[in-house]
Design an enzyme around this catalytic site. Structure first.
Site, short mmCIF file in Angstrom:
data_model
loop_
_atom_site.label_atom_id
_atom_site.label_comp_id
_atom_site.label_asym_id
_atom_site.label_seq_id
_atom_site.Cartn_x
_atom_site.Cartn_y
_atom_site.Cartn_z
N GLY A 16 -60.19 -16.46 32.08
CA GLY A 16 -61.32 -17.44 31.93
C GLY A 16 -60.69 -18.96 31.34
CG ASN A 49 -74.44 -14.88 35.00
OD1 ASN A 49 -74.67 -14.32 34.08
ND2 ASN A 49 -74.21 -16.10 35.40
CB ALA A 64 -74.49 -26.17 27.88
CB CYS A 83 -76.28 -17.45 32.36
SG CYS A 83 -75.81 -19.11 31.99
N GLY A 86 -63.09 -18.07 25.03
CA GLY A 86 -61.92 -18.60 24.26
C GLY A 86 -61.58 -17.13 23.42
#
Length: 281
Positions: free
Chosen positions: A237, A106, A52, A109, A189
């Site tokens: 990432g 972006n 965050a 987000c 992930g």
């Protein structure tokens, strides 16, 4: 092309890691400097990582005056991630970016409270402000991400980045309170990979645009699967936090699986040639 996912690598701190990639994607730049969210703002979970950060960055002027000249010294193509809170914010930043490989917008987000304009409106404003290739970074949280992809394609996007993180929550096992100060954060992930593959598959079918596929990529096989679903480029990432040299390893693994004597490798090699031809055309 192998890229880093925005925000997962600081090239000014680790330039030798950044040079392992075919291009470097910056953290998202907003018009004004942002400190981001209060800590703690990163948490490990059994399913991936939550962050965050909240778009912490030096702001447009600080980036242009200090960070961008230093990033150019890397000697690799630069992709600039641009954010904002209205279409004009994005367009103003795009309008002052020159001699960069691409701009990643972006549009998704999950870690800020400010609501931006619609994705198509932002892309349209940015298209009017620059001739630099525009990649729209979308979230798979939308119930029909392919429709958003079509909208940004019609508005002038040259490509797509898929996907951004998904909102998630982790609780402290003792207090049963959120681990992150903000409460929720963006989940990345391994658990994100099936969602990301589905989004790449759907959005490529809907638009035929070049796609940067990302979300849980940790091995050459992962990269191969994103290409099989329609990605032309692949980004690493979360894996970089545990394996900073993952780019070298993934590239080697990808070469092995691509040259393997099996139907999947042959199919995907053909897919890469097809996508490369479309990108050049």
């Amino acid at each position: 092309m192998l890229l880093n996912a925005s925000g997962c690598l600081d090239a000014l701190v680790a330039p030798e890691v950044a040079r392992q990639f075919d291009g470097f994607v910056t953290k998202t730049i907003t018009p004004l400097p942002r400190d981001g969210n209060a800590p703690p703002r990163i948490a490990e979970t059994g399913h991936g990582m939550l962050n965050a950060i909240g778009l912490a960055n030096p702001g447009r002027e600080g980036f242009l005056d200090d960070h961008l000249p230093r990033l150019r010294e890397l000697g690799i193509p630069l992709w600039i991630s641009v954010g904002g809170f209205c279409a004009q914010d994005y367009a103003d930043t795009c309008g002052v970016l020159e001699d960069v490989e691409a701009i990643e917008l972006n549009l998704s987000c999950p870690n800020v409270d400010e609501a931006a304009d619609s994705a198509a409106a932002i892309v349209s404003a940015c298209r009017a402000a620059t001739t630099v290739p525009l990649y729209a970074k979308l979230s798979a949280a939308h119930p029909d991400v392919a429709s958003v992809a079509r909208a940004v394609a019609d508005a002038g996007a040259d490509g797509l980045s898929l996907v951004n993180t998904l909102r998630g929550l982790a609780l402290d096992p003792t207090t049963l309170q959120p681990v992150l100060a903000r409460g929720t954060g963006g989940l990345s992930g391994p658990s994100l990979k099936p969602v990301a593959l589905a989004a790449v598959h759907a959005c490529y079918a809907a638009t035929q645009l070049p796609i940067v596929g990302m979300g849980g990529v940790a091995t050459g096989q992962d990269a191969l699967e994103f290409v099989a679903c329609g990605a032309l480029h692949v980004a690493l990432g979360t894996v970089l936090f545990s394996d900073p040299n993952a780019a070298l390893r993934v590239r080697e693994e990808l070469a092995v699986v691509q040259t393997g004597d099996n139907h999947a490798a042959a199919h995907t090699s053909g897919k890469m040639l097809e996508l490369s031809a479309k990108a050049v055309a």
